[in-house]
Design an enzyme around this catalytic site. Structure first.
Site, PDB file in Angstrom:
ATOM      1  N   GLY A 124      10.938 -17.969 -13.147  1.00 18.96           N
ATOM      2  CA  GLY A 124      11.369 -16.930 -14.088  1.00 18.96           C
ATOM      3  C   GLY A 124      10.213 -16.222 -14.764  1.00 18.96           C
ATOM      4  O   GLY A 124       9.133 -16.791 -14.931  1.00 18.96           O
ATOM      5  N   THR A 178       5.837 -21.162 -18.029  1.00 17.35           N
ATOM      6  CA  THR A 178       7.286 -21.207 -18.279  1.00 17.35           C
ATOM      7  C   THR A 178       7.528 -21.071 -19.775  1.00 17.35           C
ATOM      8  O   THR A 178       6.801 -21.654 -20.583  1.00 17.35           O
ATOM      9  CB  THR A 178       7.968 -22.498 -17.779  1.00 17.35           C
ATOM     10  OG1 THR A 178       9.301 -22.533 -18.308  1.00 17.35           O
ATOM     11  CG2 THR A 178       7.263 -23.769 -18.248  1.00 17.35           C
ATOM     12  N   ASP A 234       9.985 -22.356 -21.048  1.00 17.99           N
ATOM     13  CA  ASP A 234      10.714 -23.572 -21.421  1.00 17.99           C
ATOM     14  C   ASP A 234       9.806 -24.652 -22.012  1.00 17.99           C
ATOM     15  O   ASP A 234      10.303 -25.576 -22.649  1.00 17.99           O
ATOM     16  CB  ASP A 234      11.459 -24.137 -20.213  1.00 17.99           C
ATOM     17  CG  ASP A 234      12.598 -23.236 -19.772  1.00 17.99           C
ATOM     18  OD1 ASP A 234      13.082 -22.450 -20.613  1.00 17.99           O
ATOM     19  OD2 ASP A 234      12.993 -23.300 -18.605  1.00 17.99           O
ATOM     20  N   MET A 284      17.222 -19.735 -25.162  1.00 15.14           N
ATOM     21  CA  MET A 284      17.013 -20.262 -23.806  1.00 15.14           C
ATOM     22  C   MET A 284      16.426 -21.671 -23.782  1.00 15.14           C
ATOM     23  O   MET A 284      15.764 -22.096 -24.729  1.00 15.14           O
ATOM     24  CB  MET A 284      16.111 -19.328 -23.020  1.00 15.14           C
ATOM     25  CG  MET A 284      16.835 -18.157 -22.374  1.00 15.14           C
ATOM     26  SD  MET A 284      15.685 -17.183 -21.363  1.00 15.14           S
ATOM     27  CE  MET A 284      16.819 -16.078 -20.516  1.00 15.14           C
ATOM     28  N   GLY A 285      16.604 -22.331 -22.665  1.00 15.09           N
ATOM     29  CA  GLY A 285      16.109 -23.696 -22.457  1.00 15.09           C
ATOM     30  C   GLY A 285      17.221 -24.528 -21.846  1.00 15.09           C
ATOM     31  O   GLY A 285      17.961 -25.177 -22.567  1.00 15.09           O
ATOM     32  N   ARG A 286      17.334 -24.498 -20.538  1.00 17.18           N
ATOM     33  CA  ARG A 286      18.470 -25.139 -19.873  1.00 17.18           C
ATOM     34  C   ARG A 286      18.540 -26.646 -20.133  1.00 17.18           C
ATOM     35  O   ARG A 286      19.580 -27.187 -20.427  1.00 17.18           O
ATOM     36  CB  ARG A 286      18.391 -24.912 -18.366  1.00 17.18           C
ATOM     37  CG  ARG A 286      19.393 -23.901 -17.860  1.00 17.18           C
ATOM     38  CD  ARG A 286      19.118 -23.641 -16.415  1.00 17.18           C
ATOM     39  NE  ARG A 286      17.649 -23.650 -16.206  1.00 17.18           N
ATOM     40  CZ  ARG A 286      17.055 -23.428 -15.052  1.00 17.18           C
ATOM     41  NH1 ARG A 286      17.770 -23.171 -13.998  1.00 17.18           N
ATOM     42  NH2 ARG A 286      15.739 -23.448 -14.946  1.00 17.18           N
ATOM     43  N   GLU A 310      20.607 -23.257 -25.293  1.00 17.14           N
ATOM     44  CA  GLU A 310      21.644 -23.031 -24.267  1.00 17.14           C
ATOM     45  C   GLU A 310      21.963 -24.303 -23.496  1.00 17.14           C
ATOM     46  O   GLU A 310      23.005 -24.416 -22.863  1.00 17.14           O
ATOM     47  CB  GLU A 310      21.222 -21.933 -23.286  1.00 17.14           C
ATOM     48  CG  GLU A 310      20.003 -22.301 -22.459  1.00 17.14           C
ATOM     49  CD  GLU A 310      19.738 -21.360 -21.271  1.00 17.14           C
ATOM     50  OE1 GLU A 310      20.655 -20.706 -20.773  1.00 17.14           O
ATOM     51  OE2 GLU A 310      18.556 -21.293 -20.856  1.00 17.14           O
ATOM     52  N   ARG A 355      12.127 -13.857 -22.699  1.00 10.78           N
ATOM     53  CA  ARG A 355      11.088 -14.240 -21.743  1.00 10.78           C
ATOM     54  C   ARG A 355      10.210 -13.074 -21.311  1.00 10.78           C
ATOM     55  O   ARG A 355       9.262 -13.276 -20.563  1.00 10.78           O
ATOM     56  CB  ARG A 355      11.720 -14.916 -20.520  1.00 10.78           C
ATOM     57  CG  ARG A 355      12.598 -14.023 -19.693  1.00 10.78           C
ATOM     58  CD  ARG A 355      13.232 -14.809 -18.545  1.00 10.78           C
ATOM     59  NE  ARG A 355      13.840 -13.895 -17.590  1.00 10.78           N
ATOM     60  CZ  ARG A 355      14.610 -14.261 -16.581  1.00 10.78           C
ATOM     61  NH1 ARG A 355      14.879 -15.539 -16.403  1.00 10.78           N
ATOM     62  NH2 ARG A 355      15.110 -13.380 -15.755  1.00 10.78           N
TER      63      ARG A 355
END
Lengths: 403, 403
Positions: free
Chosen positions: A11, A141, A143, A187-189, A244, A295
């Site tokens: 991403g 990333t 993340d 965000m942040g699966r 998220e 992002r």
């Protein structure tokens, strides 16, 4: 003399191009390096032999500066996973053929934990076949979930954007005299780093976000209701940051929303909490998804992040070109926090590939609804500083090679 | 010597506090003005006698500068509509009592077309009762839909934020090698000005957004499918800007999505188009809502907008305090576009109240899917310039009087 190639995968972030600029600038200074190629769309660009000559694209300091401040990646990306070497080594042969055809001796792969899988597998193949080509991983990333590195390039800019936007949403949420709840989905699966970073507003005396929920702690509706109730007694406009990756405990598929076409809607946790909160508290509730702006918001990038992202690119170039290290990833090691100092070290890529670094549970409050001051101190240095952007017609200029 | 009061109403913008600063600064320079009050939560603050003394809050130039760059409104807002004078004049009496109690001779109301209704009604009451108090309207709205003014304070900053974010979304959307459609939903319930303003990216050579849909033209799914099909032949990543005011022609309640609690979901046009497009084209589609960030993003404010917002506050103060004009709104008149120059004139508030200025149909392409170069030339001057923000811990400082 030999050539090198750089590619990017996964991403977008606001800082990948800064890392590209870092690798490029360091390689440019090395006399043995002839051409510096960019592979389009990650490893696919090597497999399909889609290379561009970066020396023809990044012509001067002005280009480099603009590239550093352009979000996403000028080389495109991919989500391609190489087959395991034991199963099928045909693609590895194609990759090596193409690298050799272009006299590429060092290949840099900028990406996250999936991309490090590619670096690891390719390095294993090259070693097995005793081929004299180095593969070097460079992290990126938003993340912040890569092992072996204190933090990841791109994360600081995402965290800064989240903090800036959240502060503005807080101002926006306070205008009316009635009580309200505002839920911001971040965000942040699988890891809660970015949502947790919203605590930085506290450093400027902002009590919000009043509640922070991360996938690293158990989320229950009972605790949530109690948390919101408590917050509402103290604050007219309650602000909640939710990752998220937090799962709404909705207990089964029969409660899944259907859209107009009968598809099951994958409403995010923010939307689900909004509906639940509105039903339970009968007050004004809204949810906001910061979406992809998190992002790619280079207009609100962290200067620390951009500078470090460039620097780690340069260090990776050194590891690969000067020291012929392969199968490694460049990583940040935090030397001190006050003053903030990091050094860059190589780490074995197998310690990073396919692994995830979770947000530390000891930095989560006992109630699981906020983060500690240690987290705050970890985050603060990463969002410092603002790059000077070049504007044209009131809009930041971007480095572009495509239409 | 007499006092004045200022209040704000309607939705937040990035520039309302700049207008407040403008009224305050001009009033401060006037010897006859003693106290300068802020009424909390719009006209409700007058009715409920919730006033604060702004001289105790805005103490120096530094405060004023920070106030100018703080989004939303430090005084809070309301959506309160006064009853018609004929029906019930009790509230008018309360308002006048409270104004007189505090020796307020001029009352400034910063707001949109609903707020101008309050100015108009209150002015009519004051004139009927022959009370020597002036009411002056000062415009604000990100919707840019007020009559009699070339544009509205707050609009330029919203347009700049939309352009900046959209440009970053464009970069983000182009990373993968597969075709995709990205739909960005932009605020503007009844008028398409803000969505239309996304055309400014063209001035920097950006072909996207490739399609722009506004409530001012008829939206049909047949034309939409054709538009997207055409765009996909030319662009790998198609970008669509759609105004939230565009109606999805879904033909009936049976197609309404239900959420997990059985409520009908009010999905926005962006989400609906996303689902429809994904079904029709079987490609990667996503929709993004820029949400409230559009109206409160002072970190990406237009300097032109902030300066003009302050200036129109100052001019309104002059109209009310020096010239004792009542029942008027200060308005921008564009004198020339190149070089861009505006002057500020008073206009009768009844020409603005409860009316809406639509985006001109002659600035919409014949196919109804884009806007013309005249629109571009209108928008460009409004987004120019960037304020210098004061940062602390990597986050812009805000002027705050509350927790």
């Amino acid at each position: 003399m030999f050539n090198i190639a750089i590619a990017q995968s996964g991403g977008p972030t606001a800082a990948i191009n800064a890392t590209l600029a870092g690798v490029f600038a360091r390689a440019e200074k090395t006399e043995e390096v002839d051409e510096i190629y960019g592979a389009l769309n990650g490893i696919e660009g090597i497999i399909n032999d889609h290379l561009i000559n970066l020396r023809h694209i990044i012509m001067n300091e002005e280009d480099k500066d603009l590239l550093m401040k352009t979000p996403s990646t000028i080389l495109g990306s991919c989500r391609y996973k190489l087959p395991s070497l034991e199963e099928d080594d045909l693609q590895y042969k194609t990759i090596v053929e193409n690298l050799q055809k272009h006299h590429i001796k060092v290949f840099f792969y900028i990406g996250g934990n999936d991309s490090m899988d590619t670096v690891m597998k390719l390095d294993a193949y090259l070693k097995r076949e005793q081929i004299d080509i180095c593969v070097v991983g460079v992290p990126k990333t938003i993340d912040n979930d890569l092992m072996e590195t204190d933090h990841t390039p791109g994360f600081g800019s995402a965290a800064k954007y989240v903090a800036i936007s959240l502060q503005e949403i807080i101002r926006d949420s306070r205008v009316y005299s009635i009580p309200s709840v505002t839920i911001v989905e971040i965000m942040g699966r699988d890891a809660g780093w970015l949502a947790a970073s919203s605590c930085v507003l506290r450093a400027n005396g902002e009590p919000a976000p009043h509640l922070i929920y991360l996938p690293e702690s158990t989320f229950t509706l009972e605790q949530y209701i109690q948390d919101v109730k408590n917050a509402m007694t103290r604050y007219k406009a309650v602000i909640i940051a939710v990752s998220e990756g937090v799962t709404f405990p909705d207990g089964g598929s029969e409660e899944q929303a259907k859209d107009a076409f009968g598809h099951t809607q994958n409403a995010g946790i923010g939307k689900k909490l909004e509906e639940y909160t509105a039903k339970h508290f009968q007050c004004k509730v809204r949810s906001i998804e910061l979406n992809v702006m998190q992002r790619c918001s280079s207009h609100a990038a962290s200067l620390t992040d951009l500078e470090e992202s460039e620097r780690i690119g340069g260090a990776a170039a050194e590891f690969g070109i000067e020291y012929h290290q392969s199968g490694i990833m460049a990583a940040f090691k935090r030397i001190s926090n006050n003053p903030y100092r990091v050094e860059i070290i190589p780490c074995p890529v197998q310690d990073v590939a396919n692994k995830e670094k979770k947000f530390p549970v000891e930095w989560i409050s006992p109630e699981g609804n906020n983060v500690t001051v240690d987290a705050l101190n970890y985050f603060l240095p990463l969002i410092k500083g603002e790059p000077v952007l070049k504007y044209k017609n009131g809009i930041p200029m971007h480095f572009r090679i495509d239409q």
